[in-house]
Scaffold this active site. Structure first.
Site, mmCIF file in Angstrom:
data_model
loop_
_atom_site.group_PDB
_atom_site.id
_atom_site.type_symbol
_atom_site.label_atom_id
_atom_site.label_comp_id
_atom_site.label_asym_id
_atom_site.label_seq_id
_atom_site.Cartn_x
_atom_site.Cartn_y
_atom_site.Cartn_z
ATOM 1 N N LYS A 107 0.990 -1.114 -0.061
ATOM 2 C CA LYS A 107 0.073 0.031 -0.022
ATOM 3 C C LYS A 107 0.827 1.346 0.226
ATOM 4 C CE LYS A 107 -0.311 -0.132 5.045
ATOM 5 N NZ LYS A 107 -1.194 -0.778 6.171
ATOM 6 N N ARG A 129 -10.751 0.271 14.781
ATOM 7 C CA ARG A 129 -11.028 0.899 13.553
ATOM 8 C C ARG A 129 -12.161 -0.012 13.000
ATOM 9 N NH1 ARG A 129 -4.907 1.607 11.217
ATOM 10 N NH2 ARG A 129 -5.276 -0.602 10.635
ATOM 11 N N TYR A 144 15.399 31.205 4.691
ATOM 12 C CA TYR A 144 14.261 32.101 5.184
ATOM 13 C C TYR A 144 14.281 32.267 6.617
ATOM 14 C CZ TYR A 144 11.635 31.056 0.873
ATOM 15 O OH TYR A 144 11.234 30.916 -0.489
ATOM 16 N N MET A 152 11.247 24.655 0.047
ATOM 17 C CA MET A 152 10.183 23.551 -0.531
ATOM 18 C C MET A 152 11.215 22.827 -1.434
ATOM 19 S SD MET A 152 7.035 24.517 -3.044
ATOM 20 C CE MET A 152 6.348 25.681 -1.989
HETATM 21 C C1 LIG Z 1 -0.370 -1.605 6.924
HETATM 22 C C2 LIG Z 1 -0.988 -3.047 7.288
HETATM 23 C C3 LIG Z 1 -0.351 -4.031 7.561
HETATM 24 C C4 LIG Z 1 1.058 -4.060 7.390
HETATM 25 O O1 LIG Z 1 1.740 -3.534 8.650
HETATM 26 P P1 LIG Z 1 3.514 -3.549 8.902
HETATM 27 O O2 LIG Z 1 3.596 -2.939 10.177
HETATM 28 O O3 LIG Z 1 3.916 -2.492 7.901
HETATM 29 O O4 LIG Z 1 3.984 -5.160 8.570
HETATM 30 C C5 LIG Z 1 -0.637 -5.356 7.801
HETATM 31 N N1 LIG Z 1 -2.181 -5.212 8.180
HETATM 32 C C6 LIG Z 1 -3.122 -4.111 7.743
HETATM 33 C C7 LIG Z 1 -4.341 -4.356 8.044
HETATM 34 C C8 LIG Z 1 -2.395 -3.056 7.479
HETATM 35 O O5 LIG Z 1 -3.192 -1.932 7.541
#
Ligand SMILES: *Cc1c(COP(=O)(O)O)cnc(C)c1O
Length: 367
Positions: A40, A136, A263, A310
């Site tokens: 992700k 969550r 700056y 920046m």
């Molecule tokens: C991001 C995520 C992971 C991976 O977590 P890491 O700590 O990067 O291994 C696993 N499960 C869920 C639900 C996540 O959101």
């Protein structure tokens, strides 16, 4: 965003290091445990398509946070299993079905609404997310999970998996992990039907809580060679950081004692000083709180002086270096190394955030 190729600032990704990290992590797992590589957020800034392509033969599938990230991989020709961990908008479910992307069911409400839209969702593979203590997304009640399973079956959807996520697997105290695991086990025992797979462990749980490992694990941070606990817990084996970030001096000048830099004129040269400029700034993810951090030039630590702009930062150099001299912001330069964790420590954050914030403006190259 267009990446800036005509600028000597770049990220180098060592795909072999990522593959080796996956191999090492997988070698510690019980036989037949499936590995989801979590790619992700553009593979935590490492480049999702390139990372996924390099891992297709080494993992079971890939986890993404939203549907667009998953479609990106499909469109790049990746045929492995893909799972979206977040909540997919109902109106996008036919896209998930068309691209054979597995999705998460976070609540009975969401599933009922999906069904009431009247679309054909048959064949869509779903993973039921159970909230055992993260607070969550996810089910908390067994009867609702079982209602969801019945509804999926009724609609011809595939009950592919059940999973949960730990809140404290990266901490020394294991008591909350244990509580979550007990709750998860209770819920699993009450299911009206068992799914194809059960998965609970992220990187930290996989490494430090082997009792959480079911039929699959979800590995993110660790495959990139980062310690998911920061410096809290020692890694039982060495992983290799896959990302480095370099730039070059594009300007070098001597400032007389008392001259200001940047700056706010927050820095004044204490004596006659050599100041070098590199083309990277907070728009690239080198945030303003990095003022005062040191980067590597010719194997020496050089302080970032003055405010981070920046697109530019200024360094105090021990001597005049030629234009084009390499500057290492993350990685090895001669005998010195700067890690992602060093950035995280300096910024009082976690290594995850450091790599995720490295902007798409910086080109990634792979070897
Ligand atoms: C991001 C995520 C992971 C991976 O977590 P890491 O700590 O990067 O291994 C696993 N499960 C869920 C639900 C996540 O959101």
């Amino acid at each position: 965003m267009i990446s800036s190729k005509h600028r000597p600032t770049m990220i180098q990704i060592d795909l072999e290091a990522i593959r080796n990290n996956v191999r090492q992590l997988a070698a510690q797992l019980p036989e037949k445990t499936k590995v989801w590589a979590v790619v992700k957020a553009n593979a935590y800034g490492h480049g999702a398509v390139a990372v996924a392509k390099s891992l297709v033969d080494h993992v079971y599938g890939f986890c993404l946070s939203n549907l667009d990230e998953a479609i990106e991989l499909r469109q790049a020709g990746i045929e492995a299993q893909l799972l979206v961990l977040g909540v997919v908008p109902l109106e996008a479910l036919d896209l998930a079905r068309r691209f054979k992307i597995q999705v998460t069911v976070g609540s009975l409400d969401w599933l009922s609404q999906a069904v009431s839209l009247g679309k054909d969702l048959s064949g869509l593979a779903l993973h039921v997310k159970v909230d055992t203590g993260m607070g969550r997304i996810g089910f908390r009640q067994l009867n609702e999970i079982n209602q969801a399973i019945a509804l999926m079956q009724d609609q011809g959807m595939i009950f592919e998996g059940v999973f949960t996520h730990f809140a404290t697997a990266d901490e020394a105290d294991g008591s909350y992990v244990e509580q979550q695991l007990t709750r998860f086990q209770e819920l699993l025992n009450g299911l009206i039907e068992q799914p194809k797979m059960v998965h609970a462990s992220n990187s930290a749980a996989t490494i430090w809580h082997k009792e959480t490992i079911f039929s699959a694990v979800r590995l993110g941070d660790a495959i990139y060679g980062l310690n998911p606990s920061g410096r809290n817990l020692e890694m039982p084996y060495q992983l290799c950081q896959a990302l480095s970030l370099t730039s070059e001096l594009v300007h070098v000048k001597q400032l007389a004692a008392g001259c200001s830099v940047g700056y706010g004129a927050t820095y004044q040269a204490a004596a006659d000083e050599w100041i070098g400029t590199i083309p990277i700034g907070y728009a690239d993810g080198l945030t303003r709180d990095m003022q005062g951090f040191s980067v590597l030039v010719d194997g020496q630590r050089c302080e970032v002086v003055g405010r981070v702009s920046m697109d530019q930062v200024t360094l105090r150099l021990p001597q005049p270096y030629p234009l084009g001299t390499k500057v290492t912001l993350i990685g090895q330069n001669q005998d010195e190394v700067i890690s992602v964790q060093d950035w995280a420590d300096y910024r009082k954050t976690i290594n995850y955030e450091v790599v995720c914030l490295l902007s798409d403006r910086i080109p990634r190259s792979y070897d």
